[in-house]
Design an enzyme around this catalytic site. Structure first.
Site, PDB file in Angstrom:
ATOM      1  CB  SER A 114      -0.898   0.004   1.238  1.00  0.00           C
ATOM      2  OG  SER A 114      -1.536   1.259   1.394  1.00  0.00           O
ATOM      3  CB  SER A 115       0.492   4.586  -1.513  1.00  0.00           C
ATOM      4  OG  SER A 115      -0.810   4.906  -1.023  1.00  0.00           O
ATOM      5  CB  CYS A 116      -0.882   4.191   3.754  1.00  0.00           C
ATOM      6  SG  CYS A 116      -1.378   2.514   4.126  1.00  0.00           S
ATOM      7  CE1 TYR A 143      -3.354  -2.794   5.707  1.00  0.00           C
ATOM      8  CE2 TYR A 143      -2.037  -0.931   4.935  1.00  0.00           C
ATOM      9  CZ  TYR A 143      -2.838  -2.038   4.660  1.00  0.00           C
ATOM     10  OH  TYR A 143      -3.124  -2.374   3.362  1.00  0.00           O
ATOM     11  CE  LYS A 147      -1.320  -5.279   3.358  1.00  0.00           C
ATOM     12  NZ  LYS A 147      -1.638  -6.402   2.456  1.00  0.00           N
ATOM     13  CG  HIS A 186      -9.519   3.774   2.990  1.00  0.00           C
ATOM     14  ND1 HIS A 186      -9.703   2.432   2.825  1.00  0.00           N
ATOM     15  CD2 HIS A 186      -8.355   3.921   3.679  1.00  0.00           C
ATOM     16  CE1 HIS A 186      -8.702   1.765   3.378  1.00  0.00           C
ATOM     17  NE2 HIS A 186      -7.871   2.642   3.903  1.00  0.00           N
TER      18      HIS A 186
END
Length: 319
Positions: A114-116, A143, A147, A186
């Site tokens: 994920s970009s986050c 999270y 990841k 989101h």
């Protein structure tokens, strides 16, 4: 560039998390492209946090390709309230999937990051090399750490077992099947529901968290599904590869597009005591572009399609 055949309609593809936002888009995509052997089980049928159950499923189902779209996900509020859940559940899910894939001879595995999970203050646009180079966004740390561990495991599998497993880093995704909860969703689905309900109630203003100034790279989820299929057929590299739209907009602009889409005419206010999250998240997608893929759905069109889906499913959507 690849040492493996492209997938055919007979390839046995297991889409972990096939009922979620990304998984359901992947399921639609492969069905539309004539794939005949898709495998999917809901969480009530298979708890991917259970190592024994996951290993047994892999032994019986014998998938050839696995796409890990299964994860505990949520917005800023959910991550801040339940960091242990986001860390522990995601670690268990991806560990069990990857271990079972290796043990049962899965030929190809696509792990979705994920970009986050990039550092909070990474250079913009964010290159893949920025991973593991700085502090994470505090509201998202559990999270993100999980990841990052998954990406590290994919790299380790490539080194130890020589398998062509890959990782992709999708940007913020939205679309049909999203979570429209006001508390756990989101930004796009939560705003769609908030502005829709404000429109129905004819309230004079809607208050959104933060300043509205952070910028986000948003991608329609069906575009992402197409990109993931493309990568499985065309990419075999140790480095994760970014999947994004190539442009970004402010949260304030997103709110205005959504308000216009649902027909809300009141004032939009910003509660600056609320968290903004990462100031900017725009992915550098040059490597994906060099392979020959780009997104197709404009933001306003994607939001309109998502709102239409919301209206059609508003009695059954996830809260």
């Amino acid at each position: 560039m690849t040492g493996f055949p492209s997938m055919s309609p007979s390839t046995r593809i297991y889409i972990a998390g096939h009922r979620g936002l990304v998984g359901s888009a992947l399921w639609r995509h492969f069905l539309q492209h004539g794939f005949e052997n898709l495998i999917g089980l809901g969480s009530s049928e298979l708890d991917l946090r259970d190592a024994h159950a996951t290993a047994t499923f892999f032994r019986d189902a014998r998938p050839e390709v696995v796409i890990d779209a299964a994860a505990r996900v949520g917005g800023i509020a959910a991550n801040a309230r339940r960091p242990v859940d986001f860390l522990s559940d995601n670690l268990r899910i991806q560990l069990n999937l990857l271990d079972s894939a290796v043990s049962n001879g899965v030929e190809r595995f696509l792990f979705l990051g994920s970009s986050c999970i990039y550092p909070k203050f990474a250079a913009q646009p964010i290159p893949e090399e920025a991973l593991f180079t700085g502090p994470l966004e505090e509201t998202n740390e559990g999270y993100a750490v999980a990841k990052l561990a998954g990406i590290a495991q994919v790299t380790a599998i490539r080194k130890q077992h020589g398998l062509p497993y890959i990782s992709a880093m999708p940007t913020n995704l939205y679309g049909p099947g999203d979570n429209f909860s006001l508390h756990d969703g989101h930004v796009v689905p939560a705003m769609i529901r908030r502005f829709h309900e404000a429109m129905l109630a004819e309230v004079p203003f809607v208050t959104c968290w933060g300043t509205g100034m952070p910028r986000r790279d948003l991608m329609y989820v069906d575009d992402a599904a197409d990109a993931f299929h493309f990568l499985l057929d065309h990419y075999d590299g140790e480095r994760p590869i970014n999947v994004g739209s190539g442009s970004d907009v402010t949260i304030s602009e997103i709110a205005r597009i959504i308000a216009d889409t649902v027909g809300y005419r009141g004032e939009i206010r910003w509660d600056e005591s609320g968290p903004d999250g990462t100031p900017r998240k725009l992915l550098d997608i040059q490597r994906l572009a060099d392979l020959g893929w780009s997104a197709k759905t404009p933001l306003a069109e994607g939001i309109r399609t998502t709102y239409d889906w919301f209206l059609a499913h508003r009695d059954t959507y996830r809260h």
